[in-house]
Design a protein around this motif. Structure first.
Motif, PDB file in Angstrom:
ATOM      1  N   PHE A  46      10.151  18.208   3.952  1.00  0.00           N
ATOM      2  CA  PHE A  46      10.941  17.285   3.140  1.00  0.00           C
ATOM      3  C   PHE A  46      10.335  16.987   1.775  1.00  0.00           C
ATOM      4  N   GLY A  47       9.419  17.824   1.309  1.00  0.00           N
ATOM      5  CA  GLY A  47       8.825  17.618  -0.003  1.00  0.00           C
ATOM      6  C   GLY A  47       7.731  16.558   0.007  1.00  0.00           C
ATOM      7  N   ASP A  48       7.360  16.102  -1.184  1.00  0.00           N
ATOM      8  CA  ASP A  48       6.314  15.087  -1.340  1.00  0.00           C
ATOM      9  C   ASP A  48       6.968  13.706  -1.294  1.00  0.00           C
ATOM     10  N   ILE A  49       6.579  12.907  -0.330  1.00  0.00           N
ATOM     11  CA  ILE A  49       7.228  11.618  -0.054  1.00  0.00           C
ATOM     12  C   ILE A  49       6.290  10.477  -0.410  1.00  0.00           C
ATOM     13  N   ILE A  50       6.801   9.499  -1.172  1.00  0.00           N
ATOM     14  CA  ILE A  50       6.040   8.265  -1.383  1.00  0.00           C
ATOM     15  C   ILE A  50       6.297   7.360  -0.187  1.00  0.00           C
ATOM     16  N   TYR A  51       5.240   6.991   0.507  1.00  0.00           N
ATOM     17  CA  TYR A  51       5.325   6.176   1.732  1.00  0.00           C
ATOM     18  C   TYR A  51       4.684   4.833   1.415  1.00  0.00           C
ATOM     19  N   ILE A  52       5.508   3.780   1.350  1.00  0.00           N
ATOM     20  CA  ILE A  52       5.037   2.456   0.940  1.00  0.00           C
ATOM     21  C   ILE A  52       5.133   1.469   2.100  1.00  0.00           C
ATOM     22  N   ASP A  53       4.039   0.756   2.365  1.00  0.00           N
ATOM     23  CA  ASP A  53       3.996  -0.292   3.378  1.00  0.00           C
ATOM     24  C   ASP A  53       3.886  -1.625   2.646  1.00  0.00           C
ATOM     25  N   VAL A  54       4.858  -2.503   2.863  1.00  0.00           N
ATOM     26  CA  VAL A  54       4.915  -3.783   2.154  1.00  0.00           C
ATOM     27  C   VAL A  54       4.578  -4.920   3.103  1.00  0.00           C
ATOM     28  N   GLY A  55       3.625  -5.759   2.713  1.00  0.00           N
ATOM     29  CA  GLY A  55       3.276  -6.917   3.512  1.00  0.00           C
ATOM     30  C   GLY A  55       4.270  -8.045   3.305  1.00  0.00           C
ATOM     31  N   ALA A  56       4.100  -9.140   4.060  1.00  0.00           N
ATOM     32  CA  ALA A  56       5.014 -10.278   3.959  1.00  0.00           C
ATOM     33  C   ALA A  56       4.326 -11.522   4.487  1.00  0.00           C
ATOM     34  N   THR A  57       5.027 -12.654   4.441  1.00  0.00           N
ATOM     35  CA  THR A  57       4.478 -13.917   4.923  1.00  0.00           C
ATOM     36  C   THR A  57       3.967 -13.770   6.352  1.00  0.00           C
ATOM     37  N   CYS A  58       2.754 -14.252   6.575  1.00  0.00           N
ATOM     38  CA  CYS A  58       2.116 -14.258   7.906  1.00  0.00           C
ATOM     39  C   CYS A  58       1.709 -12.872   8.397  1.00  0.00           C
ATOM     40  N   PHE A  94       0.924  -9.693  12.729  1.00  0.00           N
ATOM     41  CA  PHE A  94       2.104 -10.543  12.840  1.00  0.00           C
ATOM     42  C   PHE A  94       2.847 -10.759  11.530  1.00  0.00           C
ATOM     43  N   GLY A  95       4.188 -10.720  11.636  1.00  0.00           N
ATOM     44  CA  GLY A  95       5.088 -11.003  10.521  1.00  0.00           C
ATOM     45  C   GLY A  95       6.109  -9.901  10.334  1.00  0.00           C
ATOM     46  N   GLY A  96       7.223 -10.247   9.721  1.00  0.00           N
ATOM     47  CA  GLY A  96       8.185  -9.209   9.350  1.00  0.00           C
ATOM     48  C   GLY A  96       7.652  -8.421   8.172  1.00  0.00           C
ATOM     49  N   SER A  97       7.942  -7.145   8.108  1.00  0.00           N
ATOM     50  CA  SER A  97       7.382  -6.280   7.074  1.00  0.00           C
ATOM     51  C   SER A  97       8.410  -5.224   6.680  1.00  0.00           C
ATOM     52  N   THR A  98       8.052  -4.388   5.709  1.00  0.00           N
ATOM     53  CA  THR A  98       8.985  -3.383   5.210  1.00  0.00           C
ATOM     54  C   THR A  98       8.271  -2.069   4.925  1.00  0.00           C
ATOM     55  N   ILE A  99       8.963  -0.959   5.216  1.00  0.00           N
ATOM     56  CA  ILE A  99       8.506   0.379   4.844  1.00  0.00           C
ATOM     57  C   ILE A  99       9.550   0.949   3.888  1.00  0.00           C
ATOM     58  N   ILE A 100       9.087   1.471   2.753  1.00  0.00           N
ATOM     59  CA  ILE A 100       9.989   2.090   1.783  1.00  0.00           C
ATOM     60  C   ILE A 100       9.538   3.533   1.564  1.00  0.00           C
ATOM     61  N   LEU A 101      10.468   4.470   1.693  1.00  0.00           N
ATOM     62  CA  LEU A 101      10.164   5.884   1.458  1.00  0.00           C
ATOM     63  C   LEU A 101      10.998   6.396   0.294  1.00  0.00           C
ATOM     64  N   GLU A 113       0.860  -1.182   0.000  1.00  0.00           N
ATOM     65  CA  GLU A 113       0.000   0.000   0.000  1.00  0.00           C
ATOM     66  C   GLU A 113       0.893   1.229   0.000  1.00  0.00           C
ATOM     67  N   TYR A 114       0.525   2.231  -0.802  1.00  0.00           N
ATOM     68  CA  TYR A 114       1.323   3.458  -0.782  1.00  0.00           C
ATOM     69  C   TYR A 114       0.422   4.686  -0.734  1.00  0.00           C
ATOM     70  N   THR A 115       1.009   5.735  -0.233  1.00  0.00           N
ATOM     71  CA  THR A 115       0.329   7.014  -0.163  1.00  0.00           C
ATOM     72  C   THR A 115       1.371   8.104  -0.375  1.00  0.00           C
ATOM     73  N   ILE A 116       0.906   9.318  -0.620  1.00  0.00           N
ATOM     74  CA  ILE A 116       1.809  10.463  -0.730  1.00  0.00           C
ATOM     75  C   ILE A 116       1.678  11.301   0.535  1.00  0.00           C
ATOM     76  N   LEU A 117       2.814  11.497   1.199  1.00  0.00           N
ATOM     77  CA  LEU A 117       2.869  12.392   2.351  1.00  0.00           C
ATOM     78  C   LEU A 117       3.366  13.750   1.861  1.00  0.00           C
ATOM     79  N   TYR A 118       2.466  14.736   1.855  1.00  0.00           N
ATOM     80  CA  TYR A 118       2.839  16.095   1.468  1.00  0.00           C
ATOM     81  C   TYR A 118       3.417  16.760   2.719  1.00  0.00           C
ATOM     82  N   SER A 119       4.721  16.608   2.877  1.00  0.00           N
ATOM     83  CA  SER A 119       5.359  17.022   4.131  1.00  0.00           C
ATOM     84  C   SER A 119       5.725  18.503   4.106  1.00  0.00           C
TER      85      SER A 119
END
Length: 295
Positions: free
Chosen positions: A216-228, A253-260, A207-213
């Motif tokens: 620090f400018g306009d940031i793409i904020y991505i939440d990545v799911g994972a196993t479990c 529950f589960g390990g996950s990732t955030i990408i900006l 899932e991603y959204t734009i953070l109009y900060s």
């Protein structure tokens, strides 16, 4: 074996991986890879495990998990006796003092706990997954027009282990738009998996959204799911004003990732994080901790 740099101890450490033997077997053996493709990467597998973590049966896992991974109960905002199931524990809130936030407007903070990689002056067509494997921003967000704005910008990747605090936060004042959800698989985001599955981040549910900060400018904020990962839960309200450090959401529950992704010349990442990334090591950080400056 996963080695990372710990800023607090100023030393390299070996990560204690939850389910290490399972991950090694799944992503390294022919049978494991077949089961991965047939069952484990499917939504139904993670949903079923998510159901278990929501059940009372999972309460017995809490103390074992705390003991095995030496998790500090002093940081919990509620006593562990309040947790009705494992996901209650896993998505726990912390006392404010446990994650102090640097509110200086020129300081960039980490959006969560985890292990961080950072890349400057990025080529959006050759983003680094691991050495020898790349992916591109257009495939990641499926928006060619938006992706072009981040050419030669900065990318940070925050990997959350199952042992980490699993709520994620806003890194600046501003406004955040609605969520853009992209369906996908549920591969692990552990480095063991990243070395085996090409374009993994582009394959997984995200899932991603734009953070109009404000700073620090306009940031793409991505939440990545994972196993479990039973669910990615967003707790913010789109288009309402937000403050630095406020909660954006959490992973079950589960390990996950955030990408900006940051636009060109908006931020400067701390030199130690860049240096360790170049050497192939993640840097352990906490939510609210300084990781860079406004350019």
């Amino acid at each position: 074996m996963i080695k990372y740099f710990n800023r607090q101890t100023n030393s390299y450490e070996i990560e204690q991986v939850a389910g290490d033997k399972y991950l090694q077997w799944t992503y390294s053996s022919p049978i494991g890879m077949k089961i991965l493709e047939l069952i484990i990467k499917k939504k139904i597998f993670s949903s079923m495990y998510g159901w278990f973590c929501e059940s009372k049966l999972s309460r017995s896992k809490i103390q074992k998990f705390i003991d095995e991974f030496n998790i500090s109960e002093d940081e919990f905002s509620n006593p562990k006796s309040d947790f009705k199931n494992f996901n209650n524990f896993f998505t726990r809130k912390l006392v404010q003092e446990a994650r102090p936030i640097n509110y200086n407007k020129d300081i960039l903070i980490s959006p969560g706990d985890g292990r961080l990689l950072a890349y400057e002056n990025i080529d959006i067509n050759k983003l680094i997954q691991v050495k020898g494997l790349t992916y591109n921003l257009i495939d990641l967000i499926q928006n060619k027009k938006l992706a072009k704005h981040y050419s030669n910008g900065t990318c940070i990747i925050l990997r959350l282990c199952p042992t980490d605090y699993h709520r994620f936060h806003f890194i600046d004042d501003g406004v955040c738009d609605e969520i853009h959800s992209i369906e996908g698989s549920y591969y692990s985001v552990n480095p063991i998996a990243l070395e085996k599955i090409p374009k993994l981040f582009c394959e997984n549910k995200r899932e991603y959204t734009i953070l109009y900060s404000k700073n620090f400018g306009d940031i793409i904020y991505i939440d990545v799911g994972a196993t479990c990962v039973g669910s990615i839960i967003q707790t913010y309200t789109p288009f309402n004003p937000i403050k630095k450090g406020e909660e954006k959401g959490y992973f079950k529950f589960g390990g996950s990732t955030i990408i900006l992704f940051f636009e060109k010349n908006k931020i400067k990442i701390d030199s130690d994080i860049i240096e360790h990334t170049k050497k192939g090591f993640e840097t352990k950080v906490h939510m609210g901790e300084k990781i860079g400056l406004k350019s």
